[in-house]
Design an enzyme around this catalytic site. Structure first.
Site, PDB file in Angstrom:
ATOM      1  CB  SER A  27      -0.888   0.092   1.155  1.00 35.94           C
ATOM      2  OG  SER A  27      -0.219   0.129   2.360  1.00 35.94           O
ATOM      3  N   GLY A  28       0.445   2.318  -0.639  1.00 37.05           N
ATOM      4  CA  GLY A  28       1.130   3.652  -0.684  1.00 37.05           C
ATOM      5  C   GLY A  28       0.124   4.632  -0.947  1.00 37.05           C
ATOM      6  CG  MET A  30       0.094   6.648  -6.743  1.00 43.70           C
ATOM      7  SD  MET A  30       0.726   6.278  -8.096  1.00 43.70           S
ATOM      8  CE  MET A  30       1.580   7.666  -8.621  1.00 43.70           C
ATOM      9  CE  LYS A  49      -0.541   1.407  -6.810  1.00 42.27           C
ATOM     10  NZ  LYS A  49       0.863   1.936  -6.749  1.00 42.27           N
ATOM     11  CG  ASP A 149       5.195   9.650  -7.377  1.00 40.42           C
ATOM     12  OD1 ASP A 149       5.867  10.332  -6.926  1.00 40.42           O
ATOM     13  OD2 ASP A 149       4.427   8.712  -6.931  1.00 40.42           O
TER      14      ASP A 149
END
Length: 507
Positions: A27-28, A30, A49, A149
């Site tokens: 997880s992050g 985005m 994702k 990014d």
């Protein structure tokens, strides 16, 4: 994403009637990544994702579809960009895309790096970025892609039997979609990772490839030193805005006094960090030129673990007993095989016992041209959905097009299991050349060496087949192996081109 949407693997069910979600694996900022099985392709693992945004607006759905399609098209062009297979929006309005599932380490967990590894990984990152910045053709129009990014968390490093370490850039094209949704819902219109953002990105300006080059400069600084070029007092937007716009980056020598790097590399990184985009390298090709020269002067890029899965046989290597070679030259083309350019494995009875050999038919001139070629081999075994072995032999001559000789062996066939068992028993296997022209006689015999680790691997595979359940999808496994074969060809050539050229005389 709301974690309660996916409380446990058993309650996840099928996504799009195809992807069985198994567990959360990352997880992050985005979104979240789930391990899943692609039921349509026999349950092979994929990564799904889900992005943070909820998309209900028709225009936003169209924009997401466009970005996902561009990302998927781009991933087909570069080995160094994670391969995207599918995309969609679930019933909750969460956009998702499906990627290849890769086992590796995030670059953020590897830094700081020694110089040789830094050069190898940086070069691969640049190759991926260069491909994206050159653009892809959409409806007859070239569309360049800017990542927006670039940071260590978006670089995956996976073990590779050919290159040693293989770089994969994650989340290409998705950052622009997130930036669009942020712009549509906020006044600032910023979406990125503050320590790596270019000044123009923080200002919400239209971005080009030079913004990625700035982010790359920040990342390269960190890859070498373990630190970022600035250390503001807080992590708030204002502090980073001030650093990127008005503060000069720290010197590498001040951050890591014991680190000795070439002046050319230091100057390259500092030029990438220029405040004005016109003062940075104007394209990735300029950066690659410097990195290539540094890599050449530092040391040849030869993977340390290459021998574990593949081996080179030089033009003058024989390795075959003279009696075996003499037996091969007496052979006749099998009457049950067509007269055309083909390659197939077949057992050979020799004075030394049974031996697996490659039989191939080529035009007489081609046989002559490849008589002094380097031989290279690699093996890949897939147990599911159907046990299948890919055996690749390559005839390589820098003056000629590479000659690929792939063989796909259904390992549920006892005859093929026997072929592999005998292949593992001998250090070399013969390549027996027959002419396409009449009378289709054997005119040359070469050999390719299998080093001990490879032979043990083949033995293990031949034994493993007895413990696998019966399967009935050989074409599906063959299709998946063909995809792997296509991907690995460029890696093999990249490795061979880095090898010193053999100088031959007396011919």
């Amino acid at each position: 994403m709301n974690q309660s949407l996916f409380a446990s693997p058993s309650s996840m069910g099928l996504l799009a009637n195809r992807y069985q979600l198994k567990q959360l694996i990352g997880s992050g900022g985005m979104g979240e990544v789930f391990l899943a099985n692609d039921i349509l392709l026999g349950g092979i693992p994929v990564a799904v994702k889900f992005l943070t945004q909820t998309v209900v607006d028709k225009k936003m759905q169209q924009d997401f579809a466009r970005e996902a399609l561009m990302s998927a098209a781009l991933s087909q062009k570069s080995l160094h960009i994670v391969r995207a297979y599918d995309y969609g929006v679930n019933e909750k309005g969460k956009p998702y895309y499906v990627m290849e599932y890769l086992c590796g380490k995030s670059l953020k967990d590897l830094i700081p790096l020694p110089l040789p590894m830094f050069l190898t990984l940086s070069r691969q990152i640049c190759l991926g970025l260069k491909c994206a910045h050159q653009g892809i053709n959409i409806d007859g129009k070239i569309c360049p892609l800017v990542h927006r990014d670039i940071k260590p968390a978006n670089i995956l490093v996976i073990p590779d039997p050919i290159l040693g370490q293989l770089v994969k850039i994650l989340d290409f094209g998705i950052a622009r979609f997130l930036n669009y949704t942020s712009t549509a819902s906020t006044s600032r219109g910023f979406n990125g990772t503050l320590p790596y953002c270019s000044p123009e990105q923080l200002d919400g300006e239209k971005l080009d490839s030079r913004s990625d080059i700035y982010s790359l400069g920040v990342m390269m600084f960190e890859m070498l030193t373990g630190k970022k070029p600035w250390q503001p007092e807080t992590d708030y937007f204002g502090a980073w805005y001030k650093a990127h716009h008005f503060e000069q980056p720290k010197a590498i020598a001040d951050v890591q006094p014991t680190l000795k790097i070439p002046e050319k590399l230091n100057n390259l990184i500092m030029s990438c960090l220029a405040k004005k985009s016109c003062d940075r390298p104007q394209n990735i090709a300029q950066i690659l030129q410097v990195l290539n020269s540094l890599e050449d002067s530092n040391s040849p890029s030869i993977p340390t673990n290459l021998a574990s899965s593949s081996i080179l046989s030089r033009p003058l290597d024989s390795g075959l007993p003279i009696t075996v070679e003499q037996s091969c030259r007496k052979l006749l083309w099998p009457p049950n095989k067509p007269i055309q350019e083909i390659v197939f494995p077949q057992l050979l009875d020799t004075p030394q016992g049974a031996m697996t050999a490659l039989w191939l038919m080529l035009p007489k001139q081609e046989i002559k041209n490849y008589a002094l070629s380097t031989r290279y081999n690699q093996f890949i075994f897939m147990t599911s959905p159907h046990p299948m072995l890919l055996w690749v032999t390559l005839l390589y001559n820098r003056q000629l097009a590479p000659k690929w000789l792939p063989c796909y062996l259904d390992m549920q066939n006892p005859q093929n299991t026997r072929l592999v068992s005998f292949l593992a028993e001998n250090e070399h296997y013969p390549l027996i050349f027959f002419t396409l022209e009449a009378p289709h006689s054997c005119t040359n015999v070469l050999s390719s060496r299998i080093e001990p680790t490879q032979r043990q691997m083949l033995k293990n595979w031949a034994q493993q087949i007895h413990s696998l359940p019966p399967a009935s999808q050989p074409q599906l496994s063959k299709q998946l192996l063909k995809q792997q074969y296509k991907q690995m060809q460029s890696r093999i050539l990249q490795h061979l081109e880095s090898q010193p050229q053999v100088v031959l005389s007396g011919f």
